[in-house]
Design a protein around this motif. Structure first.
Motif, PDB file in Angstrom:
ATOM      1  N   GLY A  11       0.778  -1.445  -0.381  1.00 47.35           N
ATOM      2  CA  GLY A  11       0.215   0.119  -0.058  1.00 47.35           C
ATOM      3  C   GLY A  11       0.848   1.699   0.142  1.00 47.35           C
ATOM      4  N   ILE A  12       2.056   0.970  -0.082  1.00 47.78           N
ATOM      5  CA  ILE A  12       2.996   1.892   0.273  1.00 47.78           C
ATOM      6  C   ILE A  12       3.994   2.159  -0.884  1.00 47.78           C
ATOM      7  CG2 ILE A  12       4.715   3.485   0.743  1.00 47.78           C
ATOM      8  CD1 ILE A  12       2.798   3.105   2.472  1.00 47.78           C
ATOM      9  N   GLY A  13       3.116   3.173  -2.786  1.00 46.60           N
ATOM     10  CA  GLY A  13       4.625   3.226  -2.813  1.00 46.60           C
ATOM     11  C   GLY A  13       5.272   3.906  -2.950  1.00 46.60           C
ATOM     12  N   LEU A  14       6.420   4.351  -4.242  1.00 50.54           N
ATOM     13  CA  LEU A  14       7.254   4.766  -4.283  1.00 50.54           C
ATOM     14  C   LEU A  14       6.845   6.901  -4.254  1.00 50.54           C
ATOM     15  CD1 LEU A  14       9.772   4.328  -7.352  1.00 50.54           C
ATOM     16  CD2 LEU A  14       9.807   3.648  -4.584  1.00 50.54           C
ATOM     17  N   LYS A  15       5.781   7.328  -4.017  1.00 57.08           N
ATOM     18  CA  LYS A  15       5.267   8.346  -4.324  1.00 57.08           C
ATOM     19  C   LYS A  15       4.680   8.479  -3.049  1.00 57.08           C
ATOM     20  CE  LYS A  15       1.321  11.465  -6.068  1.00 57.08           C
ATOM     21  NZ  LYS A  15       0.678  11.717  -6.654  1.00 57.08           N
ATOM     22  N   THR A  16       4.336   7.965  -2.365  1.00 58.40           N
ATOM     23  CA  THR A  16       3.874   7.618  -0.540  1.00 58.40           C
ATOM     24  C   THR A  16       5.575   7.689  -0.210  1.00 58.40           C
ATOM     25  OG1 THR A  16       1.394   6.315  -1.056  1.00 58.40           O
ATOM     26  CG2 THR A  16       2.418   6.751   1.038  1.00 58.40           C
ATOM     27  N   ARG A  18       8.264   9.184  -0.480  1.00 61.54           N
ATOM     28  CA  ARG A  18       8.660  10.115  -0.705  1.00 61.54           C
ATOM     29  C   ARG A  18       8.018  11.186  -0.059  1.00 61.54           C
ATOM     30  NH1 ARG A  18      12.535  11.487  -3.132  1.00 61.54           N
ATOM     31  NH2 ARG A  18      13.915  10.261  -4.907  1.00 61.54           N
ATOM     32  N   GLN A  19       6.516  10.766   0.503  1.00 58.70           N
ATOM     33  CA  GLN A  19       5.328  12.414   1.123  1.00 58.70           C
ATOM     34  C   GLN A  19       6.152  11.940   2.726  1.00 58.70           C
ATOM     35  OE1 GLN A  19       1.803  10.934   0.190  1.00 58.70           O
ATOM     36  NE2 GLN A  19       1.579  12.316  -1.781  1.00 58.70           N
ATOM     37  N   ILE A  20       6.408  10.784   2.877  1.00 59.48           N
ATOM     38  CA  ILE A  20       6.354  10.326   4.500  1.00 59.48           C
ATOM     39  C   ILE A  20       8.222  10.607   5.110  1.00 59.48           C
ATOM     40  CG2 ILE A  20       7.249   8.081   6.231  1.00 59.48           C
ATOM     41  CD1 ILE A  20       5.562   6.551   4.050  1.00 59.48           C
ATOM     42  N   ILE A  37       1.714  11.865  13.349  1.00 57.42           N
ATOM     43  CA  ILE A  37       2.171  11.476  11.547  1.00 57.42           C
ATOM     44  C   ILE A  37       1.195  11.917  10.965  1.00 57.42           C
ATOM     45  CG2 ILE A  37       2.416   9.206  10.919  1.00 57.42           C
ATOM     46  CD1 ILE A  37       3.409   7.900  12.968  1.00 57.42           C
ATOM     47  N   PRO A  38       1.105  12.022   9.794  1.00 56.77           N
ATOM     48  CA  PRO A  38      -0.498  12.666   9.228  1.00 56.77           C
ATOM     49  C   PRO A  38      -0.642  11.849   7.973  1.00 56.77           C
ATOM     50  CG  PRO A  38       1.544  13.289   7.934  1.00 56.77           C
ATOM     51  CD  PRO A  38       2.270  12.852   9.519  1.00 56.77           C
ATOM     52  N   PHE A  39      -1.356  10.239   8.835  1.00 53.30           N
ATOM     53  CA  PHE A  39      -1.901   9.058   8.324  1.00 53.30           C
ATOM     54  C   PHE A  39      -2.983   8.569   9.481  1.00 53.30           C
ATOM     55  CE2 PHE A  39       2.727   8.529   6.201  1.00 53.30           C
ATOM     56  CZ  PHE A  39       1.682   8.758   5.034  1.00 53.30           C
ATOM     57  N   ILE A  44      -1.578   3.751  10.194  1.00 56.20           N
ATOM     58  CA  ILE A  44      -0.155   4.070  11.135  1.00 56.20           C
ATOM     59  C   ILE A  44      -0.062   2.973  11.725  1.00 56.20           C
ATOM     60  CG2 ILE A  44       0.834   4.835  13.268  1.00 56.20           C
ATOM     61  CD1 ILE A  44      -0.742   7.559  12.655  1.00 56.20           C
ATOM     62  N   LYS A  45      -1.057   2.219  12.162  1.00 56.02           N
ATOM     63  CA  LYS A  45      -0.557   0.322  12.629  1.00 56.02           C
ATOM     64  C   LYS A  45      -0.679  -0.268  11.777  1.00 56.02           C
ATOM     65  CE  LYS A  45      -3.773  -2.321  15.166  1.00 56.02           C
ATOM     66  NZ  LYS A  45      -4.653  -3.537  15.560  1.00 56.02           N
ATOM     67  N   HIS A  46      -0.627   0.096  10.500  1.00 54.24           N
ATOM     68  CA  HIS A  46      -0.414  -0.783   9.721  1.00 54.24           C
ATOM     69  C   HIS A  46       1.190  -0.867   8.736  1.00 54.24           C
ATOM     70  CE1 HIS A  46      -0.428  -2.867   5.322  1.00 54.24           C
ATOM     71  NE2 HIS A  46       0.353  -2.145   4.809  1.00 54.24           N
ATOM     72  N   ILE A  47       1.890   0.267   8.757  1.00 55.47           N
ATOM     73  CA  ILE A  47       3.041   0.837   9.371  1.00 55.47           C
ATOM     74  C   ILE A  47       4.164   0.012   9.891  1.00 55.47           C
ATOM     75  CG2 ILE A  47       4.498   2.336   8.106  1.00 55.47           C
ATOM     76  CD1 ILE A  47       2.116   4.113   7.381  1.00 55.47           C
ATOM     77  N   LYS A  48       3.636   0.314  10.842  1.00 57.11           N
ATOM     78  CA  LYS A  48       4.364   0.046  12.763  1.00 57.11           C
ATOM     79  C   LYS A  48       4.702  -1.387  12.341  1.00 57.11           C
ATOM     80  CE  LYS A  48       3.651   4.654  15.116  1.00 57.11           C
ATOM     81  NZ  LYS A  48       3.757   4.796  16.514  1.00 57.11           N
ATOM     82  N   ASN A  49       2.751  -1.789  11.964  1.00 53.88           N
ATOM     83  CA  ASN A  49       3.377  -3.369  12.221  1.00 53.88           C
ATOM     84  C   ASN A  49       4.651  -4.287  10.661  1.00 53.88           C
ATOM     85  OD1 ASN A  49       2.568  -6.558  12.582  1.00 53.88           O
ATOM     86  ND2 ASN A  49       1.540  -6.011  10.772  1.00 53.88           N
TER      87      ASN A  49
END
Length: 279
Positions: A11-16, A18-20, A37-39, A44-49
């Protein structure tokens, strides 16, 4: 670079990604520490996992976890994190089809050179390659690895960076020798020697027992793997320039060891003359 990477997370592409980075979340540790965090909470839980899994697989020295999630064009990011377990790999054969055989294999791990010869120690390669977690080749995804797998009836499941595609993505294209010349690498007495020479050198060794033919073949084969490290570092730095992390992560060019074999110049000249006559 790997600990700055978020694009392996579903779910995190190269564009996202760069936003991070632009939000000041430049690394896994930073993302884990920052409170605002602006999500959405779910994202956020998905990314941290996935970051927790990433930390675990990095500690366990498992590049396959990242290779399975990153697009092939982003596998270069594995290099610095797993450089201490890299096998630069190249094979020579009697031809290109399945009916042909492997004559020699060269393996360089950034420190030592290993070589395997048909009729002597070729089968040792199957055990030795298990000592490494990442392989780097030139055109190995299309040729070397499938040929090895078919020849030995094994499966090589290593994470794999193929420099043919990585170099092309930074504007360095052509065969391996052409790529070397574009970055200023020179082969001296082996200049102009190609895979067909390798076939002829093996036949010379097999038919006459000429040890100089075998040593020249090994010199050629080993030169291939010694240049791969330099090409990988150059490509890595060029890809790194496309990110905000170049200054802190760029790598110095390596100083490869001396090739343990020297080519027989007289023999090579004889083969060149023979090829020119028949062409």
């Amino acid at each position: 670079m790997l600990n700055h990477t978020f694009s392996h997370i579903p779910g995190i592409g190269l564009k996202t990604e760069r936003q991070i980075w632009s939000a000041g979340l430049s690394s896994w540790d930073t993302f884990s520490r920052v409170e605002h965090i602006p999500f959405s909470p779910g994202r956020i839980k998905h990314i941290k996992n996935y970051l927790a899994q990433s930390q675990l697989h990095l500690r366990n020295r498992n590049p396959n976890f990242f290779a399975s999630l990153l697009s092939p064009g982003q596998h270069w990011r594995l290099f610095s994190a797993f450089r201490d377990s890299v096998a630069y790999l190249d094979i020579e054969t009697t031809g290109l089809s399945d009916i042909h055989e492997i004559t020699t294999i060269s393996l360089y791990d950034g420190s030592a050179v290993y070589y395997y010869i048909q009729g002597e120690n070729l089968d040792d390669f199957m055990d030795d390659i298990l000592n490494y977690r990442l392989i780097i080749t030139y055109n190995g995804k299309c040729f070397d690895v499938p040929f090895i797998e078919n020849y030995f009836k094994i499966k090589i499941n290593h994470a794999h960076i193929d420099l043919r595609y990585l170099l092309k993505s930074v504007g360095i294209a052509g065969g391996l020798k052409q790529c070397e010349k574009q970055v200023g690498l020179h082969r001296n007495e082996l200049d102009g020697v190609d895979g067909y020479f390798a076939v002829l050198l093996w036949h010379d060794f097999q038919n006459t027992g000429n040890k100089r033919a075998l040593e020249t073949l090994l010199a050629y084969n080993i030169e291939d793997v010694l240049s791969l490290e330099t090409l990988m570092v150059i490509a890595y730095n060029l890809k790194l320039k496309e990110t905000p992390f170049f200054e802190q992560n760029r790598l110095s060019l390596p100083c490869p060891p001396q090739n343990p074999f020297k080519a027989d110049i007289t023999l090579l000249e004889r083969i060149k003359h023979h090829l020119q006559y028949w062409r």
